[in-house]
Design a protein around this motif. Structure first.
Motif, PDB file in Angstrom:
ATOM      1  N   GLN A   1      48.129  21.110  41.341  1.00  0.00           N
ATOM      2  CA  GLN A   1      48.674  22.464  41.271  1.00  0.00           C
ATOM      3  C   GLN A   1      48.251  23.197  39.984  1.00  0.00           C
ATOM      4  N   SER A   2      47.675  22.466  39.040  1.00  0.00           N
ATOM      5  CA  SER A   2      47.214  23.134  37.809  1.00  0.00           C
ATOM      6  C   SER A   2      45.893  23.873  38.011  1.00  0.00           C
ATOM      7  N   THR A   3      45.248  23.711  39.137  1.00  0.00           N
ATOM      8  CA  THR A   3      43.927  24.333  39.319  1.00  0.00           C
ATOM      9  C   THR A   3      44.040  25.850  39.496  1.00  0.00           C
ATOM     10  N   GLY A   4      42.985  26.534  39.122  1.00  0.00           N
ATOM     11  CA  GLY A   4      42.957  27.990  39.237  1.00  0.00           C
ATOM     12  C   GLY A   4      43.059  28.457  40.676  1.00  0.00           C
ATOM     13  N   VAL A   5      42.433  27.697  41.579  1.00  0.00           N
ATOM     14  CA  VAL A   5      42.403  28.142  42.971  1.00  0.00           C
ATOM     15  C   VAL A   5      43.796  28.073  43.600  1.00  0.00           C
ATOM     16  N   THR A   6      44.668  27.237  43.064  1.00  0.00           N
ATOM     17  CA  THR A   6      46.055  27.203  43.559  1.00  0.00           C
ATOM     18  C   THR A   6      46.693  28.563  43.293  1.00  0.00           C
TER      19      THR A   6
ATOM     20  N   TYR B   1      46.459  10.634  39.338  1.00  0.00           N
ATOM     21  CA  TYR B   1      45.750   9.444  38.845  1.00  0.00           C
ATOM     22  C   TYR B   1      46.700   8.682  37.919  1.00  0.00           C
ATOM     23  N   SER B   2      46.325   8.510  36.630  1.00  0.00           N
ATOM     24  CA  SER B   2      47.204   7.773  35.726  1.00  0.00           C
ATOM     25  C   SER B   2      47.900   8.700  34.732  1.00  0.00           C
ATOM     26  N   THR B   3      47.886  10.008  35.029  1.00  0.00           N
ATOM     27  CA  THR B   3      48.560  10.963  34.140  1.00  0.00           C
ATOM     28  C   THR B   3      49.958  11.267  34.671  1.00  0.00           C
ATOM     29  N   PRO B   4      50.993  11.010  33.859  1.00  0.00           N
ATOM     30  CA  PRO B   4      52.339  11.326  34.348  1.00  0.00           C
ATOM     31  C   PRO B   4      52.579  12.828  34.393  1.00  0.00           C
ATOM     32  N   ALA B   5      53.388  13.241  35.345  1.00  0.00           N
ATOM     33  CA  ALA B   5      53.669  14.668  35.520  1.00  0.00           C
ATOM     34  C   ALA B   5      54.172  15.294  34.218  1.00  0.00           C
ATOM     35  N   ASP B   6      54.890  14.526  33.404  1.00  0.00           N
ATOM     36  CA  ASP B   6      55.417  15.087  32.150  1.00  0.00           C
ATOM     37  C   ASP B   6      54.305  15.518  31.200  1.00  0.00           C
ATOM     38  N   MET B   7      53.095  15.025  31.413  1.00  0.00           N
ATOM     39  CA  MET B   7      51.976  15.444  30.561  1.00  0.00           C
ATOM     40  C   MET B   7      51.077  16.454  31.273  1.00  0.00           C
ATOM     41  N   GLN B   8      51.545  16.950  32.411  1.00  0.00           N
ATOM     42  CA  GLN B   8      50.714  17.834  33.229  1.00  0.00           C
ATOM     43  C   GLN B   8      51.168  19.286  33.161  1.00  0.00           C
TER      44      GLN B   8
ATOM     45  N   ARG C   1      54.546  22.168  31.569  1.00  0.00           N
ATOM     46  CA  ARG C   1      55.654  22.353  30.638  1.00  0.00           C
ATOM     47  C   ARG C   1      56.949  22.770  31.325  1.00  0.00           C
ATOM     48  N   VAL C   2      56.835  23.407  32.524  1.00  0.00           N
ATOM     49  CA  VAL C   2      58.055  23.867  33.197  1.00  0.00           C
ATOM     50  C   VAL C   2      58.902  22.656  33.592  1.00  0.00           C
ATOM     51  N   LYS C   3      60.206  22.903  33.735  1.00  0.00           N
ATOM     52  CA  LYS C   3      61.086  21.788  34.098  1.00  0.00           C
ATOM     53  C   LYS C   3      60.812  21.368  35.544  1.00  0.00           C
ATOM     54  N   ASP C   4      60.784  22.363  36.411  1.00  0.00           N
ATOM     55  CA  ASP C   4      60.536  22.107  37.831  1.00  0.00           C
ATOM     56  C   ASP C   4      59.352  22.956  38.285  1.00  0.00           C
ATOM     57  N   LEU C   5      58.473  22.359  39.057  1.00  0.00           N
ATOM     58  CA  LEU C   5      57.291  23.114  39.506  1.00  0.00           C
ATOM     59  C   LEU C   5      57.659  24.248  40.456  1.00  0.00           C
TER      60      LEU C   5
ATOM     61  N   ALA D   1      57.120  29.586  41.464  1.00  0.00           N
ATOM     62  CA  ALA D   1      57.299  30.598  42.517  1.00  0.00           C
ATOM     63  C   ALA D   1      57.672  31.955  41.915  1.00  0.00           C
ATOM     64  N   ILE D   2      58.428  31.935  40.822  1.00  0.00           N
ATOM     65  CA  ILE D   2      58.894  33.184  40.201  1.00  0.00           C
ATOM     66  C   ILE D   2      57.695  34.059  39.830  1.00  0.00           C
ATOM     67  N   THR D   3      56.665  33.422  39.327  1.00  0.00           N
ATOM     68  CA  THR D   3      55.508  34.203  38.860  1.00  0.00           C
ATOM     69  C   THR D   3      54.654  34.735  40.012  1.00  0.00           C
ATOM     70  N   TYR D   4      54.858  34.191  41.199  1.00  0.00           N
ATOM     71  CA  TYR D   4      54.154  34.738  42.374  1.00  0.00           C
ATOM     72  C   TYR D   4      55.018  35.778  43.079  1.00  0.00           C
ATOM     73  N   GLY D   5      56.295  35.843  42.709  1.00  0.00           N
ATOM     74  CA  GLY D   5      57.225  36.753  43.387  1.00  0.00           C
ATOM     75  C   GLY D   5      57.615  36.271  44.765  1.00  0.00           C
ATOM     76  N   ILE D   6      57.707  34.946  44.923  1.00  0.00           N
ATOM     77  CA  ILE D   6      58.059  34.385  46.242  1.00  0.00           C
ATOM     78  C   ILE D   6      59.203  33.388  46.068  1.00  0.00           C
ATOM     79  N   PRO D   7      59.868  32.978  47.152  1.00  0.00           N
ATOM     80  CA  PRO D   7      60.952  32.011  46.995  1.00  0.00           C
ATOM     81  C   PRO D   7      60.442  30.636  46.558  1.00  0.00           C
ATOM     82  N   GLY D   8      61.216  29.998  45.706  1.00  0.00           N
ATOM     83  CA  GLY D   8      60.913  28.639  45.257  1.00  0.00           C
ATOM     84  C   GLY D   8      62.080  27.724  45.595  1.00  0.00           C
ATOM     85  N   VAL D   9      61.761  26.560  46.120  1.00  0.00           N
ATOM     86  CA  VAL D   9      62.794  25.638  46.604  1.00  0.00           C
ATOM     87  C   VAL D   9      62.484  24.242  46.081  1.00  0.00           C
TER      88      VAL D   9
END
Ligand SMILES: Cc1ncc(C[n+]2csc(CCOP(=O)(O)OP(=O)(O)O)c2C)c(N)n1
Ligand SMILES: [Mg+2]
Length: 429
Positions: free
Chosen positions: A224-229, A254-261, A263-267, A271-279
């Motif tokens: 989800q960190s990719t630009g195309v996302t 791979y071997s990278t934990p989400a905590d190092m991927q 900064r937001v608490k929940d991915l 959604a807020i930055t796209y202006g769409i619902p996030g669940v």
């Protein structure tokens, strides 16, 4: 000193107006609030910390791994028959992957194998919310979604063994296959995130034919960190395209934990930055996954645009079969093993008496039987002939004819609201 401060405050916040009333001249900054719907019945409270040891690194869990497993959330929409069907898909998903692992160890699998162990609820219950004429774009761990969409275990096993009768006729030995005729599954490519704009395009195509449909795809906590996302989901958002995007947060890329991927608490907050619902849903609870997917699909069908759903769970194996996942702290596996999605749904169904122990035994035996028959057939089916390699590469008689799925494009009729939105889309430069 105190007197001075109070004077300053008066000056900043209130002043006498010409009619003698006191008016606010500088209001305190306002705050906006946003809502993220969180379906979970428990909120895991731990993080992963990287510890450097000489030249190497290891990870440690910090936080509370002791809470007991919560019950499954009652579904607002699923009835007994549907719950049992999802349970069966999840069993088939797990057992087919076990069969694939064995085939790999027997040297019969040509490429690698990727597992969705621990993620079966997310794959199966999400795809179950789509209608047959809607569309899915699976990622490598979504074998369960493929089963729900109509691929048989035989198709998938033959694919990994590169057999002539596989969906790609032996040309690919991995997850790069789909079916645009019957199952409405877009074949993924490996580049993470690329399915999102493609699925947005599918929804746009349907709208141009007068239909608002739900299209579902997945991306990982890493991908989800990719630009195309961003590009894909943002396009879907501004065009109100019915993309249902599951972020499968399985804690590792791979071997990278989400905590190092990120900064937001929940991915889901993205959604807020796209202006769409996030669940947010617990990805090991099939009822939560289904309910969130169903609501997002309904929204898509009403032409209201995309929804981002974060499913929290754990990748219970390494990245692929070659990866022993030694870098994952053992207590983390133990925590999530107690939250096994199949065991949780099984207990839920038995507890509700929607499933008896005997009925459960029969259901499991039925799955075993189906798998064994498919495995046998897949193993004994032929490999492609060398001459067949060039077939299907260049246009053969009529093979390039792509039929419209939903009807004649209605972009210029201007009648339905779907077609009005299409015009807006068509005129986008
Ligand atoms: C754009 C891009 N970058 C890198 C890769 C290599 N790659 C393949 S899978 C993977 C890890 C993905 O992690 P995540 O998105 O969390 O999905 P998971 O494997 O956990 O399901 C990476 C980096 C890729 N395929 N595409
Ligand atoms: Mg991941």
């Amino acid at each position: 000193m105190a007197k001075k401060q109070s004077k300053v405050r008066t000056k900043n916040h209130a002043r006498s107006s010409s009619n003698g009333r006191r008016a606010l001249s500088a209001t305190p900054p306002s705050q906006r609030t946003y809502t993220i719907v969180d379906y979970r019945l428990e909120k895991p409270n731990f993080t992963l910390r990287q510890v450097r040891t000489g030249d190497g690194v290891r990870y440690e869990v910090e936080g509370d791994l002791s809470p007991s497993v919560p019950p499954i959330r009652e579904s607002k929409y699923l009835d007994k028959k549907q719950c049992l069907e999802i349970y069966r898909w999840m069993l088939l998903n797990r057992k087919m992957e076990t069969a694939l692992e064995n085939l790999y160890k027997q040297g019969k699998v040509v490429g690698g194998v990727y597992f969705g162990l621990g993620q079966e609820a997310c794959s199966c219950a999400s795809a179950y919310a789509l209608k047959p004429d809607e569309w899915l774009g699976p990622m490598i761990r979504n074998q369960g979604s493929l089963l729900v969409r109509g691929f048989s275990p035989r198709d998938i096993m033959m694919q990994y063994m590169a057999k002539a009768g596989s969906p790609t006729k032996g040309r690919d030995a991995s997850s790069h296959f789909g079916d645009i005729q019957k199952n409405n599954v877009v074949a993924p490519i490996s580049t993470l995130g690329d399915l999102i704009p493609v699925l947005a395009g599918v929804a746009l195509g349907a709208r141009m034919q007068g239909r608002n449909i739900a299209v579902m795809t997945y991306i990982g906590d890493g991908g989800q960190s990719t630009g195309v996302t961003y590009e894909g989901l943002n396009f879907a958002a501004v065009q109100n395209l019915g993309v249902v995007l599951f972020i499968e947060n399985n804690l590792w890329g791979y071997s990278t934990p989400a905590d190092m991927q990120f900064r937001v608490k929940d991915l889901a907050e993205r959604a807020i930055t796209y202006g769409i619902p996030g669940v947010i849903v617990d990805g090991t609870d099939a009822c939560q996954v289904y309910d969130a997917a169903h609501e997002a699909c309904e929204r898509a069908r009403r032409g209201e645009g995309p929804t981002l759903i974060e499913a929290k769970m754990m990748r219970m194996k390494g990245h692929a079969i070659h990866d022993g996942a030694e870098y994952v702290p053992k207590p983390l596996f133990e925590y999530w093993k107690k939250r096994d999605p199949i065991a949780r749904l099984e207990n839920h169904l038995l507890g509700k008496k929607w499933l008896t122990p005997t009925g459960n035994g029969e259901l499991i035996a039925g799955v075993d039987q189906q798998l064994e028959a498919d495995r046998e057939l897949a193993v004994n089916s032929p490999m492609p002939t060398p001459e067949s390699a060039a077939g299907g590469t260049y246009c053969e008689n009529g093979c390039h004819e792509i039929k419209l799925k939903y009807g004649v494009p209605k972009a210029r009729s201007g009648k339905s609201s779907a077609s009005k939105q299409t015009e807006a889309a068509v005129h986008l430069k």
